[in-house]
Write a protein that holds these residues in place. Sequence first.
Motif, short mmCIF file in Angstrom:
data_model
loop_
_atom_site.label_atom_id
_atom_site.label_comp_id
_atom_site.label_asym_id
_atom_site.label_seq_id
_atom_site.Cartn_x
_atom_site.Cartn_y
_atom_site.Cartn_z
N SER A 219 0.47 -0.92 0.09
CA SER A 219 -0.25 -0.30 0.15
C SER A 219 0.82 1.49 -0.22
O SER A 219 0.27 2.37 -0.68
CB SER A 219 -1.54 -0.14 0.80
N ILE B 146 -9.22 -3.93 5.12
CA ILE B 146 -10.94 -3.43 3.82
C ILE B 146 -10.21 -2.02 4.07
O ILE B 146 -10.69 -1.37 3.21
CB ILE B 146 -11.82 -4.24 4.03
N GLY B 147 -10.70 -1.36 5.21
CA GLY B 147 -10.37 0.00 5.13
C GLY B 147 -9.03 0.52 4.29
O GLY B 147 -9.50 1.49 3.49
N VAL C 265 -8.92 -0.01 0.95
CA VAL C 265 -10.22 0.97 -0.03
C VAL C 265 -9.82 2.48 0.07
O VAL C 265 -9.45 3.16 -1.37
CB VAL C 265 -11.48 1.19 0.63
N ALA D 193 -8.39 3.71 -3.27
CA ALA D 193 -9.34 5.42 -3.76
C ALA D 193 -8.13 6.38 -4.12
O ALA D 193 -8.35 7.13 -5.06
CB ALA D 193 -10.14 5.24 -2.95
#
Length: 590
Positions: free
Chosen positions: A246, A562-563, A566, A570
Amino acid sequence: MPSRTAFSCYLFFVCVLSSVLPVFASVDFPRCFAEIKRGMHGTIGGTDNQGNPVADITQATSITYQLCKQACGTGGGAFSWSAFSQQFSAWLLPWLALLSQFPFGSKYNWDNLMSVVLALGSPCLAAYSLALTVLNTKWVARRFANIKYPNSRDAALLLSSLQQIPLKVTTENSLLASLVVLPENDPWWRALSEWLDYADTHTWTIAGVTSVAWVVIAYALTIIDAFSTISTDPNSNGQGLSGVGSIWLWMLPLTIGYLQISPRCDAVRVTNALARANEISYVAGPNGAVNADAISDMRALSLHPDRGSLFREQDATAPIFLYARLFSFTQVVEDFVSAYRSASEKCRQHIPVDPTIPWEAGDGKTIHPANRRGTPAQLGAYCSAPTYVRRSHWGREVFSRFFIASVAALALQWSTSGASVLIVYFTPTVGKWRRFSGSESVDGALGLGCRSGAYLLYAAVATSIWAMLVVSSVIAHYATVNPEYPDLSQRVAARVAVFLRRLAKFLAACNAAWILTTFLLQFGNFYDRCYCNSDVLGLGKRAHNVMLLEGSDISPMKAAWIGGVVLAVAGASLFLGFINVFVDPPLPSE
């Protein structure tokens, strides 16, 4: 090539760590925890996963930091070369390979290497420069939108594509006016456009598509791997998802964005193309247009030579250095816009360059060449703006573009880095502290540890580097208000600008080394130790090491992961969408 040099450095790190880490990695945490539960290290120090003490040590799922140090020691987990190499090749190597798709182009290899270091050390700066590129392109198209004059479309296109080049405009002796107005210079515009459109420019290729696809697949597999092993090792879960997966997701929109806009940043090719075009340029003479070589070696459009330390970043053509050219590029565009707008307004009024001759009607689509010829003085007057129009030293709309690009860059930096921090922050150990306010108690999460702290420090330093370099560019431009006779404040400003830039580069090198070393230490289980697993950095005296996940821990952890995914996806997607909104704006008609 810079990417090869950087890759050699990475391999050096791998070799060093693979030989050093096994010496320190010796703690077998599963065995240690089994011994604790059998009472071999006493019955005090067992807790649940929220850090609350348990009376029966056999029921403990977590242990205090003090007991962890006492029973297991202060060393790290066992180093495994097979696990290290697998994680390195699956999680880190695809992202490093993606660096080869970044555009470079500076004539000095040091500048190209520094562009890689700056990108790794400050993704915010790389995103800011890319955002400025597309915003400048849209701004140039708008500035030329209402101009109707021969070659105005080519001028807008060329100026947009040459943002990465240190352009120099010469207005003396009607050089710029001659380039804009004289019909003999129409071939100059067509030739330069053709010679800059080299076939192997930085754009979509099979190698580029493969690199992007490889990274996308690697990130998808990282997500699958993290969620499929979520309950096996609470101290290692999510390290690929949060770390490399990430925190470097910013590379994808930047790579795709540069492949889309295809910047003309090859200093050698652009220099050669401009030199060839200038060989066929004309200037106005007393008796008509003559080849520019017959007058002097000066040209209306040329490249700045090396100008010293104050302008070093402006002279480097790697796209990441565009942050330093915002003001100077704006002034170049304004020089052309001013000349074209003045000529266009006079053309609409059917005023020829030579006021002593009548206006010659054309075919309705083009301007008759006779209307575009005159003496140097007449050309200069034809392209001069009205005396009441004042030019700002900073340029038009520079601060609005700065603000928009800054917001986009900061959003990308902190959505990807913030996702990494979020994922590790809510991965056990996530402690809970309780404070009492009268009769009311409040629970709060404090999961800041070695991993999340490392990512947070990386993002904070990356943002600081961006801020220092942007401030240095503003100060450097102020230092050029009166370049021939600078006053004391300008000389001081020049020194401050150079100091800030050098400090930022040093910090970028340290930050790049920091995040790479963090990943490699993470792969080598260096952070799998009592101090890091107990989140001492955030929990302090409440620090505890979760040894066994319970069912109630997994659901909120999954939600946080998951957050985080996302948030990262995003942020990267929105930045890429932002870039695509401004790519290829409509250009003015002739």
